[in-house]
Design a protein around this motif. Structure first.
Motif, PDB file in Angstrom:
ATOM      1  N   VAL A 184       6.102 -10.539   7.807  1.00 24.29           N
ATOM      2  CA  VAL A 184       5.987 -11.021   6.431  1.00 24.29           C
ATOM      3  C   VAL A 184       5.754 -12.531   6.462  1.00 24.29           C
ATOM      4  N   GLY A 185       4.839 -12.996   5.626  1.00 22.37           N
ATOM      5  CA  GLY A 185       4.495 -14.413   5.598  1.00 22.37           C
ATOM      6  C   GLY A 185       3.218 -14.742   6.346  1.00 22.37           C
ATOM      7  N   THR A 186       2.643 -13.747   7.041  1.00 22.83           N
ATOM      8  CA  THR A 186       1.375 -13.963   7.750  1.00 22.83           C
ATOM      9  C   THR A 186       0.282 -14.335   6.763  1.00 22.83           C
ATOM     10  N   ARG A 187      -0.566 -15.298   7.174  1.00 24.95           N
ATOM     11  CA  ARG A 187      -1.676 -15.759   6.343  1.00 24.95           C
ATOM     12  C   ARG A 187      -2.980 -15.100   6.780  1.00 24.95           C
ATOM     13  N   GLY A 188      -3.963 -15.194   5.919  1.00 22.18           N
ATOM     14  CA  GLY A 188      -5.242 -14.539   6.167  1.00 22.18           C
ATOM     15  C   GLY A 188      -5.955 -15.021   7.414  1.00 22.18           C
ATOM     16  N   ALA A 204      -3.323  -9.444  -7.811  1.00 24.08           N
ATOM     17  CA  ALA A 204      -3.627  -9.133  -6.408  1.00 24.08           C
ATOM     18  C   ALA A 204      -2.696  -8.072  -5.852  1.00 24.08           C
ATOM     19  N   ILE A 205      -1.490  -7.966  -6.419  1.00 22.03           N
ATOM     20  CA  ILE A 205      -0.529  -6.958  -5.974  1.00 22.03           C
ATOM     21  C   ILE A 205      -0.716  -5.718  -6.839  1.00 22.03           C
ATOM     22  N   LYS A 206      -1.364  -4.716  -6.293  1.00 18.49           N
ATOM     23  CA  LYS A 206      -1.661  -3.510  -7.068  1.00 18.49           C
ATOM     24  C   LYS A 206      -0.384  -2.687  -7.268  1.00 18.49           C
ATOM     25  N   ASN A 207      -0.210  -2.180  -8.492  1.00 18.13           N
ATOM     26  CA  ASN A 207       0.960  -1.348  -8.759  1.00 18.13           C
ATOM     27  C   ASN A 207       0.696   0.099  -8.329  1.00 18.13           C
ATOM     28  N   GLY A 208       1.732   0.932  -8.425  1.00 15.34           N
ATOM     29  CA  GLY A 208       1.624   2.296  -7.933  1.00 15.34           C
ATOM     30  C   GLY A 208       0.541   3.108  -8.604  1.00 15.34           C
ATOM     31  N   ALA A 214       0.071 -15.902   1.520  1.00 12.50           N
ATOM     32  CA  ALA A 214       0.577 -14.840   2.391  1.00 12.50           C
ATOM     33  C   ALA A 214      -0.079 -13.507   2.066  1.00 12.50           C
ATOM     34  N   VAL A 215      -0.221 -12.664   3.078  1.00 12.48           N
ATOM     35  CA  VAL A 215      -0.692 -11.290   2.894  1.00 12.48           C
ATOM     36  C   VAL A 215       0.523 -10.470   2.473  1.00 12.48           C
ATOM     37  N   GLU A 216       0.456  -9.837   1.299  1.00  9.50           N
ATOM     38  CA  GLU A 216       1.631  -9.175   0.733  1.00  9.50           C
ATOM     39  C   GLU A 216       1.388  -7.686   0.509  1.00  9.50           C
ATOM     40  N   PRO A 217       2.474  -6.890   0.509  1.00  3.84           N
ATOM     41  CA  PRO A 217       2.327  -5.465   0.193  1.00  3.84           C
ATOM     42  C   PRO A 217       1.697  -5.266  -1.176  1.00  3.84           C
ATOM     43  N   GLY A 218       0.771  -4.304  -1.265  1.00  2.86           N
ATOM     44  CA  GLY A 218       0.084  -4.035  -2.520  1.00  2.86           C
ATOM     45  C   GLY A 218      -1.279  -4.681  -2.621  1.00  2.86           C
ATOM     46  N   MET A 219      -1.576  -5.604  -1.726  1.00  5.86           N
ATOM     47  CA  MET A 219      -2.907  -6.235  -1.739  1.00  5.86           C
ATOM     48  C   MET A 219      -3.938  -5.295  -1.128  1.00  5.86           C
ATOM     49  N   ILE A 220      -5.131  -5.245  -1.733  1.00  6.50           N
ATOM     50  CA  ILE A 220      -6.257  -4.510  -1.162  1.00  6.50           C
ATOM     51  C   ILE A 220      -7.298  -5.534  -0.710  1.00  6.50           C
ATOM     52  N   HIS A 280     -15.036  -9.240  -5.332  1.00  7.71           N
ATOM     53  CA  HIS A 280     -14.450 -10.374  -4.611  1.00  7.71           C
ATOM     54  C   HIS A 280     -13.317 -10.930  -5.472  1.00  7.71           C
ATOM     55  N   GLU A 281     -12.105 -10.871  -4.951  1.00  9.86           N
ATOM     56  CA  GLU A 281     -10.939 -11.273  -5.726  1.00  9.86           C
ATOM     57  C   GLU A 281      -9.973 -12.042  -4.838  1.00  9.86           C
ATOM     58  N   GLY A 282      -9.383 -13.097  -5.381  1.00  6.41           N
ATOM     59  CA  GLY A 282      -8.345 -13.842  -4.675  1.00  6.41           C
ATOM     60  C   GLY A 282      -6.970 -13.349  -5.074  1.00  6.41           C
ATOM     61  N   PRO A 283      -5.939 -14.062  -4.595  1.00  3.72           N
ATOM     62  CA  PRO A 283      -6.025 -15.319  -3.856  1.00  3.72           C
ATOM     63  C   PRO A 283      -6.145 -15.148  -2.346  1.00  3.72           C
ATOM     64  N   GLN A 284      -5.878 -13.936  -1.835  1.00  2.58           N
ATOM     65  CA  GLN A 284      -5.907 -13.746  -0.386  1.00  2.58           C
ATOM     66  C   GLN A 284      -7.331 -13.688   0.120  1.00  2.58           C
ATOM     67  N   VAL A 285      -7.516 -14.178   1.336  1.00  3.09           N
ATOM     68  CA  VAL A 285      -8.810 -14.091   1.997  1.00  3.09           C
ATOM     69  C   VAL A 285      -8.563 -14.129   3.493  1.00  3.09           C
ATOM     70  N   PHE A 286      -9.310 -13.341   4.242  1.00  2.13           N
ATOM     71  CA  PHE A 286      -9.210 -13.344   5.697  1.00  2.13           C
ATOM     72  C   PHE A 286     -10.375 -14.160   6.251  1.00  2.13           C
ATOM     73  N   ASN A 287     -10.167 -15.435   6.458  1.00  2.00           N
ATOM     74  CA  ASN A 287     -11.181 -16.262   7.106  1.00  2.00           C
ATOM     75  C   ASN A 287     -10.502 -17.382   7.871  1.00  2.00           C
ATOM     76  N   ALA A 288     -11.287 -18.266   8.452  1.00  6.23           N
ATOM     77  CA  ALA A 288     -10.733 -19.272   9.361  1.00  6.23           C
ATOM     78  C   ALA A 288     -10.018 -20.406   8.644  1.00  6.23           C
ATOM     79  N   ALA A 289     -10.226 -20.538   7.335  1.00 12.64           N
ATOM     80  CA  ALA A 289      -9.600 -21.628   6.594  1.00 12.64           C
ATOM     81  C   ALA A 289      -8.087 -21.426   6.514  1.00 12.64           C
ATOM     82  N   ALA A 290      -7.349 -22.505   6.653  1.00 18.03           N
ATOM     83  CA  ALA A 290      -5.889 -22.428   6.636  1.00 18.03           C
ATOM     84  C   ALA A 290      -5.374 -22.379   5.198  1.00 18.03           C
ATOM     85  N   ILE A 291      -5.731 -21.323   4.492  1.00 16.94           N
ATOM     86  CA  ILE A 291      -5.335 -21.150   3.094  1.00 16.94           C
ATOM     87  C   ILE A 291      -3.904 -20.613   3.045  1.00 16.94           C
ATOM     88  N   ASP A 292      -3.064 -21.293   2.282  1.00 15.44           N
ATOM     89  CA  ASP A 292      -1.633 -20.997   2.291  1.00 15.44           C
ATOM     90  C   ASP A 292      -1.293 -19.884   1.305  1.00 15.44           C
TER      91      ASP A 292
END
Length: 591
Positions: free
Chosen positions: A441-445, A300-304, A492-498, A478-490
């Motif tokens: 930092v630490g914000t969830r989707g 999920a964390i894309k490299n340079g 974090a949104v991290e640098p490098g994620m698309i 469609h790729e995880g683990p991050q997702v922006f929806n109403a579910a309280a999925i634990d």
């Protein structure tokens, strides 16, 4: 056989085996979202072709449990099949298990094919029904004996990517996974999910439409790594190259023998991405640690290198989209265009770009009220002809050897109403809100989801799908683990994620609006209050301004839009003909 005849045959098989309730998930042994033809069991049994749903069958009732994205589609496709639509209250919840528990008496038997159900789904069913004294058997395949001419597994060639493309070697990726195994005190790790396998081994294939993956499993121990695949899919050179990375190749079907005789002390398994049949085959003396696949978080964390390759990909995709929308505007008056024909034309524009491999999903071209169906898929029966009137929603994407794209735009073909303008502007406002977000930092989707929805909520508007999903690198759209929806999925949104940002608004029977860009999470800065992140927009395609009700936008929204459209023009102009450049310049004029 007609679908109603297939249902009768399934019920007869249930009677013979003493089964009171049978569950058919939408999945395969790899718990994939998009399936090879062999595993499209729900479509075969019921006619429903959506990518999310579950069938539950008793002798008295047969239902399809699915979410709001598919309500209209399911109601249409299930007509006359003997199956009825059951609307999920919570997306992806096992509400069919609760229903079976209410309908069936103590002592009843419920079954499913453990090759098609994830461990998480199987556990949900068991946890719901077994306390009610309902027996659950997860090793019953009723469909194979009934499915005449069932498709075989695909046998297309697979291929390996170079480190120049992926930015990280297979050896380094395996080492990173082994480090996570060590943290979890496991000496074995089973990977069933195809995108994780593809990322880990830098391998791609053609086994699933729109997803450049190859069917297989990987078993990693502290000393060995084995790819279980149909060997004919790899060349001798490919097998030798993998061996050089410390990866042996074995037959696809051997994985079940290996897991049942596993000598490890503890094995790491992802309960969401592993089928119940494989999980249940692990010997009792082997401790099972249930956690997300380490590779899911790592990829999920894309490299340079991946990020830079993606930037080039979005330019190519933007050129194709510019040419498509120009062609569409010039030809809609002919009366010859249709939802299907424009989807094929858009594919053609993408095919002319270097490195194009396939579309990243079936193009959604929803004209008029079809735009109100978030996952609409045109067919010969539903295929609308386009006229110079009304709204057109186009949600599409491409698979390139240098990245994956996903974009939605809405254009007016003529005769705009005030309601359409207001709806469009508020959706655009929501897209901008999400795109402009600055967050610690630490914000969830789910927090990004709420920020994005605010302009719609303020006007008592909303949409039923998530705001965003992760996107792979020349991998699944469609790729995880991050997702922006109403579910309280634990997560974090991290640098490098698309991730996508795609708010929408849907008026059934009228129109649908969705505006989608892909964004890259990046560092925004630090203060005495901590470290903060924001988004860089990657998608390069003009956003139509002739649908905007300017009075609904604040100054900062207008500035963002004008800056974005100018950036789009600056990025693409050098790649366009003079005529195309002039056309785009007009579309990108500041408001």
């Amino acid at each position: 056989m007609k679908h109603i005849e297939k249902l009768a045959a399934i019920r007869e098989a249930m009677k013979i085996q003493g089964i009171d309730g049978y569950i058919i998930p939408s999945s395969d042994p790899h718990i994939s979202e998009y399936l090879p033809e062999r595993y499209k069991c729900i479509a075969w049994a019921s006619g429903f072709t959506g990518s999310a749903g579950t069938l539950a069958i008793t002798q008295d009732f047969a239902g399809l449990w699915t979410d709001s994205r598919y309500f209209v589609q399911a109601a249409d496709q299930l007509e006359g099949t003997g199956f009825e639509l059951v609307k999920l209250k919570v997306q992806a919840a096992a509400e069919y298990a609760d229903w079976l528990g209410e309908q069936l008496p103590a002592g009843a038997k419920v079954a499913f094919d453990g090759n098609l159900a994830s461990l998480l789904v199987a556990q949900s069913v068991k946890d719901t029904l077994e306390p009610l004294d309902i027996q659950v058997d997860g090793h019953v395949d009723l469909l194979s004996p009934l499915w005449e001419g069932r498709p075989e597994l695909p046998r297309a060639q697979a291929f390996l990517l170079t480190e120049d493309t992926t930015g990280q070697s297979t050896v380094a990726k395996i080492a990173a996974v082994r480090a996570e195994m060590k943290k979890n005190r496991t000496d074995a790790h089973l990977i069933s999910s195809l995108d994780d396998l593809a990322w880990l081994l830098n391998i791609r294939g053609q086994d699933v439409p729109c997803n450049p993956v190859v069917l297989g499993f990987v078993l990693i121990t502290t000393e060995t790594a084995t790819l279980y695949i149909e060997p004919s899919k790899l060349t001798a050179e490919g097998i030798a190259e993998l061996k050089g990375y410390g990866v042996e190749v074995a037959a696809y079907e051997d994985i079940f023998k290996v897991t049942s005789t596993l000598q490890a002390t503890a094995i790491l398994i992802d309960p969401k991405r592993t089928c119940f049949a494989l999980y249940d085959s692990v010997p009792e003396q082997v401790k099972i640690v249930e956690k997300i696949n380490p590779s899911t978080s790592l990829k999920a964390i894309k490299n340079g290198v991946e990020i830079e390759n993606n930037r080039h990909t979005f330019v190519k995709d933007g050129v194709a989209l510019t040419r498509f929308f120009k062609w569409l505007e010039e030809n809609v008056v002919s009366g010859d265009l249709s939802e299907l024909s424009i989807a094929e034309k858009l594919r053609g524009f993408r095919e002319h770009q270097d490195g194009f491999v396939d579309v990243s999903f079936t193009t959604i071209a929803g004209y008029l009220d079809h735009g109100a169906l978030p996952h609409y898929s045109a067919n010969e029966k539903s295929n609308y002809k386009l006229k110079p009137q009304g709204l057109l929603l186009v949600d599409s994407g491409g698979q390139y050897t240098t990245g994956t794209t996903d974009i939605t735009r809405v254009i007016s073909l003529g005769g705009l109403t005030q309601e359409e303008k207001d709806d469009y502007t508020l959706v655009l406002k929501a897209t901008i809100e999400g795109s402009q977000a600055i967050f610690p930092v630490g914000t969830r989707g789910y927090q990004i989801d709420a920020i994005t929805r605010r302009p719609l909520w303020e006007t008592l508007r909303n949409y039923g799908h998530g705001t965003g999903h992760g996107v792979g690198f020349f991998l699944n759209v469609h790729e995880g683990p991050q997702v922006f929806n109403a579910a309280a999925i634990d997560v974090a949104v991290e640098p490098g994620m698309i991730t996508s940002i795609e708010p929408g608004l849907y008026r059934v029977g009228k129109h649908g609006i969705r505006i989608e860009n892909l964004v890259l999470t990046r560092k925004a800065g630090s203060s005495e209050f901590g470290d903060f992140l924001d988004f860089e927009t990657l998608t390069i395609c003009y956003i139509a301004t002739d649908l905007i009700e300017k009075s609904l936008l604040d100054k900062r929204h207008i500035e963002w839009l004008n800056n974005y459209n100018q950036w789009v023009f600056d990025q693409l102009a050098i790649h366009l003909s003079p005529e195309e450049k002039n056309w785009l310049a007009e579309k990108c004029q500041a408001i």
